[in-house]
Design an enzyme around this catalytic site. Structure first.
Site, mmCIF file in Angstrom:
data_model
loop_
_atom_site.group_PDB
_atom_site.id
_atom_site.type_symbol
_atom_site.label_atom_id
_atom_site.label_comp_id
_atom_site.label_asym_id
_atom_site.label_seq_id
_atom_site.Cartn_x
_atom_site.Cartn_y
_atom_site.Cartn_z
ATOM 1 N N TRP A 16 45.870 48.102 32.607
ATOM 2 C CA TRP A 16 44.300 48.094 32.748
ATOM 3 C C TRP A 16 43.498 48.913 33.656
ATOM 4 C CZ3 TRP A 16 47.763 43.993 33.240
ATOM 5 C CH2 TRP A 16 48.195 43.574 34.565
ATOM 6 N N GLU A 20 41.427 40.639 34.590
ATOM 7 C CA GLU A 20 40.862 39.987 35.752
ATOM 8 C C GLU A 20 41.093 38.479 35.765
ATOM 9 O OE1 GLU A 20 39.823 40.651 38.697
ATOM 10 O OE2 GLU A 20 40.011 42.844 38.613
ATOM 11 N N GLN A 56 45.734 33.426 39.287
ATOM 12 C CA GLN A 56 46.748 32.420 39.531
ATOM 13 C C GLN A 56 48.022 32.779 38.582
ATOM 14 O OE1 GLN A 56 43.605 30.145 38.137
ATOM 15 N NE2 GLN A 56 43.552 28.752 39.734
ATOM 16 N N THR A 57 48.107 34.110 38.247
ATOM 17 C CA THR A 57 49.278 34.287 37.372
ATOM 18 C C THR A 57 49.566 35.900 37.876
ATOM 19 O OG1 THR A 57 48.301 33.229 35.586
ATOM 20 C CG2 THR A 57 50.158 34.773 35.096
ATOM 21 N N GLY A 110 48.828 29.205 30.992
ATOM 22 C CA GLY A 110 48.420 28.043 31.682
ATOM 23 C C GLY A 110 47.150 28.090 32.148
ATOM 24 N N TYR A 111 46.500 27.103 32.938
ATOM 25 C CA TYR A 111 45.093 26.870 33.109
ATOM 26 C C TYR A 111 44.298 27.395 31.819
ATOM 27 C CZ TYR A 111 47.056 26.967 37.797
ATOM 28 O OH TYR A 111 47.895 26.749 39.058
ATOM 29 N N CYS A 159 52.986 49.194 56.041
ATOM 30 C CA CYS A 159 51.503 49.038 55.858
ATOM 31 C C CYS A 159 50.424 50.008 56.595
ATOM 32 C CB CYS A 159 51.253 47.684 56.589
ATOM 33 S SG CYS A 159 49.393 47.105 56.135
ATOM 34 N N CYS A 167 45.679 46.146 62.795
ATOM 35 C CA CYS A 167 46.074 44.755 62.169
ATOM 36 C C CYS A 167 46.282 43.767 63.487
ATOM 37 C CB CYS A 167 47.289 44.450 61.410
ATOM 38 S SG CYS A 167 47.442 42.911 60.799
#
Ligand code: SF4
Length: 393
Positions: free
Chosen positions: A56, A69, A74-75, A113-114, A232, A238
């Protein structure tokens, strides 16, 4: 967010310090203009070298980006990619999705799911066609007015498709920003603060890449249990890293154990070797999906008694409970279930959809034509594995 020397080893996790931070609950000062500039520059440079090549990201089509999106909520990415590709070949445009029937939409989504996500995509596609002439809206207010699109999803779509400076705050981003600022409360209690930080950091010159980079940082470096602080780009700024508390953040809300329900499930056979399935009501969990009928085993009730009672209440028929087929454990977001699945024989009565939208008698082969929730697909697999035994019996 004071700078530290580059690539130094993190101090050991200091839990008393974490508790002291939590007690004082002092918000971190906002980053300075210089820090913001350095955070943007370092993240975009890292993204240029380490960013993921995802399907995408090779398009500016808001429809395709919107689909990605929603699937990514949740996946995980590796699960989403084949679904995304199959979805776009099945429904290549918003018009084709709007015109599809809900059963084919749910069937294409089956396994992700969901399922409210798929129902909302379908309704939103119809909204886009009716209200926006088939063009995905390009303002935050209009995007959020569509079913299933909240502020972070809208921010992700509009920045990726139109390069608009709309900030994001999904689960990964919350974790990164909570650590960057050593947030002294669970993120859910500091949403305005986190949204403000996401907006402050967003690069107005390059919001598309910045948001994608932030998502990648959370997904691949600042991961939940073992953040790779050595790799990072934000290590120098941080606060959690400098305090040695990165693995202990974000703080979590105290949670109670998930309720656990025992469910009796019936695979009801008739004399023509067909199975009775029902379609769940549109509203509520797994709405619009098909399932094998059954219900909650009440206190003091056997599975067999539960099945006989539930089938009478739901479908107004009598069944005789036979062999045990399979037991399945499954976890949803807010509860767990154990499904005790039994073969049953239809004895008397005409099936009536009292607590569901529709019922059908179908052959074992025809079950593939209907969208089922994941736990029910396990029942179908067990039926197929069990089918030769039944034929011999
Ligand atoms: Fe901080 Fe480490 Fe996360 Fe980077 S990976 S933001 S240094 S906790």
């Amino acid at each position: 967010m004071s700078p530290r020397s580059k690539r130094s080893a993190p101090p050991a996790a200091d839990l008393p310090l974490l508790q002291a931070i939590a007690r004082s609950a002092q918000p971190a000062p906002p980053p300075t203009v210089t820090e913001v500039a350095d955070l943007r520059r370092s993240l975009l440079t890292w993204y240029g070298h380490q960013g993921r090549d995802l399907p995408w990201r090779n398009t500016r089509d808001p429809y395709a980006i919107w689909i990605s999106e929603i699937m990514l909520q949740q996946t995980q990415v590796k699960t989403v990619i084949p679904y995304y590709q199959r979805w776009l070949s099945q429904f290549p445009t918003v018009e084709s999705l709007a015109a599809a029937d809900q059963q084919s939409v749910l069937k294409t989504w089956e396994g992700l799911g969901y399922y409210a996500r798929a129902r909302n995509l379908h309704r939103a596609a119809q909204d886009i066609v009716e209200r926006f002439g088939g063009r995905f809206p390009s303002t935050l207010a209009e995007a959020i007015s569509l079913p299933g699109i909240g502020q972070t999803t809208a921010g992700g779509i509009l920045s990726a498709a139109f390069n608009l400076p709309t900030s994001i705050l999904d689960g990964n981003v919350k974790r990164v920003l909570a650590r960057l600022s050593a947030l002294a409360t669970p993120p859910a209690k500091a949403m305005p603060q986190l949204w403000a930080l996401s907006g402050t950091l967003l690069d107005p010159q390059n919001p598309r890449d910045f948001n994608q980079a932030l998502m990648d940082l959370g997904a691949t470096v600042c991961t939940p249990s073992q953040p790779d602080c050595y790799g990072c780009p934000w290590q120098n700024h941080c606060r959690a890293y400098s305090l040695g508390i990165q693995a202990a953040l974000p703080m979590r809300e105290a949670s109670s154990p998930l309720p656990h329900k025992q469910i009796g499930v019936a695979v009801i056979w008739n004399d023509q070797n067909q199975i009775l399935i029902d379609r769940r009501p549109q509203s509520g969990l797994l709405g619009g999906l098909w399932e094998f009928p059954g219900g909650k085993i009440e206190a003091g009730e056997t599975v067999e008694d539960c099945i006989v009672r539930e089938i009478r209440e739901e479908l107004a028929i009598d069944v005789e409970v036979g062999d045990h087929l399979i037991t399945i454990d499954h976890a949803y977001t807010h509860f767990r279930v154990t499904l005790q699945v039994y073969h049953c024989r239809h004895v008397a009565g005409e099936p009536t959809p009292i607590e569901c939208d529709e019922i059908r008698w179908v052959t074992l082969d025809a079950l593939d034509e209907f969208p089922f929730p994941k736990a029910n697909t396990q029942i179908i697999e067990a039926l197929r594995a069990n089918a030769p035994d039944r034929a011999e019996a």
